[in-house]
Design a protein around this motif. Structure first.
Motif, PDB file in Angstrom:
ATOM      1  N   ARG A  11      -1.051   1.914  12.467  1.00 60.07           N
ATOM      2  CA  ARG A  11      -1.983   2.513  11.510  1.00 60.07           C
ATOM      3  C   ARG A  11      -1.244   3.516  10.630  1.00 60.07           C
ATOM      4  O   ARG A  11      -0.192   4.029  10.982  1.00 60.07           O
ATOM      5  CB  ARG A  11      -3.104   3.219  12.254  1.00 60.07           C
ATOM      6  N   GLY A  12      -1.843   3.768   9.489  1.00 59.57           N
ATOM      7  CA  GLY A  12      -1.296   4.737   8.564  1.00 59.57           C
ATOM      8  C   GLY A  12      -2.412   5.411   7.787  1.00 59.57           C
ATOM      9  O   GLY A  12      -3.548   4.947   7.749  1.00 59.57           O
ATOM     10  N   PHE A  13      -2.063   6.520   7.174  1.00 61.64           N
ATOM     11  CA  PHE A  13      -2.979   7.349   6.401  1.00 61.64           C
ATOM     12  C   PHE A  13      -2.489   7.341   4.964  1.00 61.64           C
ATOM     13  O   PHE A  13      -1.319   7.660   4.710  1.00 61.64           O
ATOM     14  CB  PHE A  13      -2.956   8.769   6.990  1.00 61.64           C
ATOM     15  N   VAL A  14      -3.341   6.951   4.028  1.00 65.73           N
ATOM     16  CA  VAL A  14      -2.945   6.949   2.618  1.00 65.73           C
ATOM     17  C   VAL A  14      -2.916   8.401   2.155  1.00 65.73           C
ATOM     18  O   VAL A  14      -3.949   9.035   1.977  1.00 65.73           O
ATOM     19  CB  VAL A  14      -3.898   6.102   1.749  1.00 65.73           C
ATOM     20  N   ASP A  15      -1.715   8.926   2.011  1.00 65.88           N
ATOM     21  CA  ASP A  15      -1.524  10.322   1.626  1.00 65.88           C
ATOM     22  C   ASP A  15      -1.837  10.536   0.152  1.00 65.88           C
ATOM     23  O   ASP A  15      -2.529  11.472  -0.224  1.00 65.88           O
ATOM     24  CB  ASP A  15      -0.091  10.754   1.929  1.00 65.88           C
ATOM     25  N   ARG A  16      -1.320   9.628  -0.684  1.00 67.43           N
ATOM     26  CA  ARG A  16      -1.547   9.767  -2.123  1.00 67.43           C
ATOM     27  C   ARG A  16      -1.171   8.458  -2.812  1.00 67.43           C
ATOM     28  O   ARG A  16      -0.459   7.633  -2.250  1.00 67.43           O
ATOM     29  CB  ARG A  16      -0.733  10.917  -2.703  1.00 67.43           C
ATOM     30  N   VAL A  17      -1.652   8.320  -4.037  1.00 70.04           N
ATOM     31  CA  VAL A  17      -1.279   7.200  -4.896  1.00 70.04           C
ATOM     32  C   VAL A  17      -0.836   7.805  -6.222  1.00 70.04           C
ATOM     33  O   VAL A  17      -1.602   8.515  -6.872  1.00 70.04           O
ATOM     34  CB  VAL A  17      -2.452   6.219  -5.113  1.00 70.04           C
ATOM     35  N   THR A  18       0.414   7.554  -6.585  1.00 68.92           N
ATOM     36  CA  THR A  18       0.982   8.118  -7.802  1.00 68.92           C
ATOM     37  C   THR A  18       1.685   7.017  -8.586  1.00 68.92           C
ATOM     38  O   THR A  18       2.519   6.299  -8.030  1.00 68.92           O
ATOM     39  CB  THR A  18       2.004   9.231  -7.461  1.00 68.92           C
ATOM     40  N   ASP A  19       1.350   6.900  -9.858  1.00 68.47           N
ATOM     41  CA  ASP A  19       1.986   5.903 -10.725  1.00 68.47           C
ATOM     42  C   ASP A  19       1.971   4.511 -10.114  1.00 68.47           C
ATOM     43  O   ASP A  19       2.952   3.773 -10.186  1.00 68.47           O
ATOM     44  CB  ASP A  19       3.420   6.319 -11.069  1.00 68.47           C
ATOM     45  N   GLY A  20       0.855   4.146  -9.470  1.00 67.20           N
ATOM     46  CA  GLY A  20       0.707   2.814  -8.911  1.00 67.20           C
ATOM     47  C   GLY A  20       1.376   2.589  -7.575  1.00 67.20           C
ATOM     48  O   GLY A  20       1.392   1.469  -7.070  1.00 67.20           O
ATOM     49  N   ILE A  21       1.949   3.641  -6.975  1.00 66.97           N
ATOM     50  CA  ILE A  21       2.604   3.526  -5.674  1.00 66.97           C
ATOM     51  C   ILE A  21       1.841   4.358  -4.649  1.00 66.97           C
ATOM     52  O   ILE A  21       1.621   5.558  -4.851  1.00 66.97           O
ATOM     53  CB  ILE A  21       4.076   3.994  -5.726  1.00 66.97           C
ATOM     54  N   GLY A  42       5.311   8.437  12.939  1.00 67.37           N
ATOM     55  CA  GLY A  42       6.332   8.983  12.053  1.00 67.37           C
ATOM     56  C   GLY A  42       6.771   7.996  10.992  1.00 67.37           C
ATOM     57  O   GLY A  42       6.629   6.794  11.137  1.00 67.37           O
ATOM     58  N   GLY A  43       7.290   8.529   9.926  1.00 66.71           N
ATOM     59  CA  GLY A  43       7.791   7.711   8.829  1.00 66.71           C
ATOM     60  C   GLY A  43       6.758   7.536   7.731  1.00 66.71           C
ATOM     61  O   GLY A  43       5.601   7.961   7.850  1.00 66.71           O
ATOM     62  N   ARG A  44       7.215   6.915   6.663  1.00 66.47           N
ATOM     63  CA  ARG A  44       6.378   6.665   5.487  1.00 66.47           C
ATOM     64  C   ARG A  44       6.635   5.261   4.980  1.00 66.47           C
ATOM     65  O   ARG A  44       7.718   4.717   5.145  1.00 66.47           O
ATOM     66  CB  ARG A  44       6.731   7.627   4.355  1.00 66.47           C
ATOM     67  N   ALA A  45       5.623   4.725   4.337  1.00 68.07           N
ATOM     68  CA  ALA A  45       5.773   3.452   3.635  1.00 68.07           C
ATOM     69  C   ALA A  45       5.334   3.675   2.200  1.00 68.07           C
ATOM     70  O   ALA A  45       4.360   4.390   1.946  1.00 68.07           O
ATOM     71  CB  ALA A  45       4.916   2.375   4.291  1.00 68.07           C
ATOM     72  N   TYR A  46       6.065   3.111   1.280  1.00 65.50           N
ATOM     73  CA  TYR A  46       5.733   3.176  -0.139  1.00 65.50           C
ATOM     74  C   TYR A  46       5.396   1.763  -0.567  1.00 65.50           C
ATOM     75  O   TYR A  46       6.248   0.867  -0.493  1.00 65.50           O
ATOM     76  CB  TYR A  46       6.924   3.699  -0.943  1.00 65.50           C
ATOM     77  N   VAL A  47       4.158   1.532  -0.976  1.00 65.85           N
ATOM     78  CA  VAL A  47       3.725   0.186  -1.331  1.00 65.85           C
ATOM     79  C   VAL A  47       3.002   0.207  -2.669  1.00 65.85           C
ATOM     80  O   VAL A  47       2.393   1.209  -3.040  1.00 65.85           O
ATOM     81  CB  VAL A  47       2.808  -0.431  -0.247  1.00 65.85           C
ATOM     82  N   PRO A  48       3.050  -0.908  -3.399  1.00 62.38           N
ATOM     83  CA  PRO A  48       2.297  -0.968  -4.644  1.00 62.38           C
ATOM     84  C   PRO A  48       0.803  -0.810  -4.363  1.00 62.38           C
ATOM     85  O   PRO A  48       0.271  -1.381  -3.405  1.00 62.38           O
ATOM     86  CB  PRO A  48       2.596  -2.366  -5.187  1.00 62.38           C
ATOM     87  N   GLU A  49       0.146  -0.021  -5.185  1.00 66.29           N
ATOM     88  CA  GLU A  49      -1.297   0.187  -5.039  1.00 66.29           C
ATOM     89  C   GLU A  49      -2.046  -1.153  -5.033  1.00 66.29           C
ATOM     90  O   GLU A  49      -3.058  -1.311  -4.344  1.00 66.29           O
ATOM     91  CB  GLU A  49      -1.798   1.076  -6.177  1.00 66.29           C
ATOM     92  N   ALA A  50      -1.524  -2.126  -5.752  1.00 69.67           N
ATOM     93  CA  ALA A  50      -2.180  -3.429  -5.878  1.00 69.67           C
ATOM     94  C   ALA A  50      -2.299  -4.173  -4.546  1.00 69.67           C
ATOM     95  O   ALA A  50      -3.140  -5.061  -4.420  1.00 69.67           O
ATOM     96  CB  ALA A  50      -1.432  -4.294  -6.890  1.00 69.67           C
ATOM     97  N   VAL A  51      -1.476  -3.834  -3.545  1.00 69.42           N
ATOM     98  CA  VAL A  51      -1.557  -4.544  -2.263  1.00 69.42           C
ATOM     99  C   VAL A  51      -2.535  -3.884  -1.295  1.00 69.42           C
ATOM    100  O   VAL A  51      -2.805  -4.431  -0.229  1.00 69.42           O
ATOM    101  CB  VAL A  51      -0.174  -4.718  -1.590  1.00 69.42           C
TER     102      VAL A  51
END
Length: 74
Positions: A2-12, A20-29
């Protein structure tokens, strides 16, 4: 995981991952209606490398596209 959407900036979307850790994914997915503050399920699966006479070229083209930003939507 599971993960928590921290923020969406410039489509990411930046997803803080459980454990622990982070994932950076396109907002479109993201699933429709997902925004900052929502919990999401993140799945990672291995993809078998293509085989055959054109496999090396296909993989090389994919890597180049990813390195040069060809994976971005929008």
């Amino acid at each position: 995981m599971r993960g928590f959407v921290d923020r969406v900036t410039d489509g990411i979307a930046v997803i803080l991952l459980e454990g622990g850790g982070r994932a950076y994914v396109p907002e479109a997915v993201l699933p429709p209606g997902t925004a900052s503050g929502h919990l999401v399920e993140v799945t990672i699966a291995r993809v078998d490398v293509p085989t055959g006479p054109d496999a090396a070229e296909e993989v090389a083209q994919l890597i180049e596209r990813l390195r040069t930003g060809g994976h971005r939507h929008g």
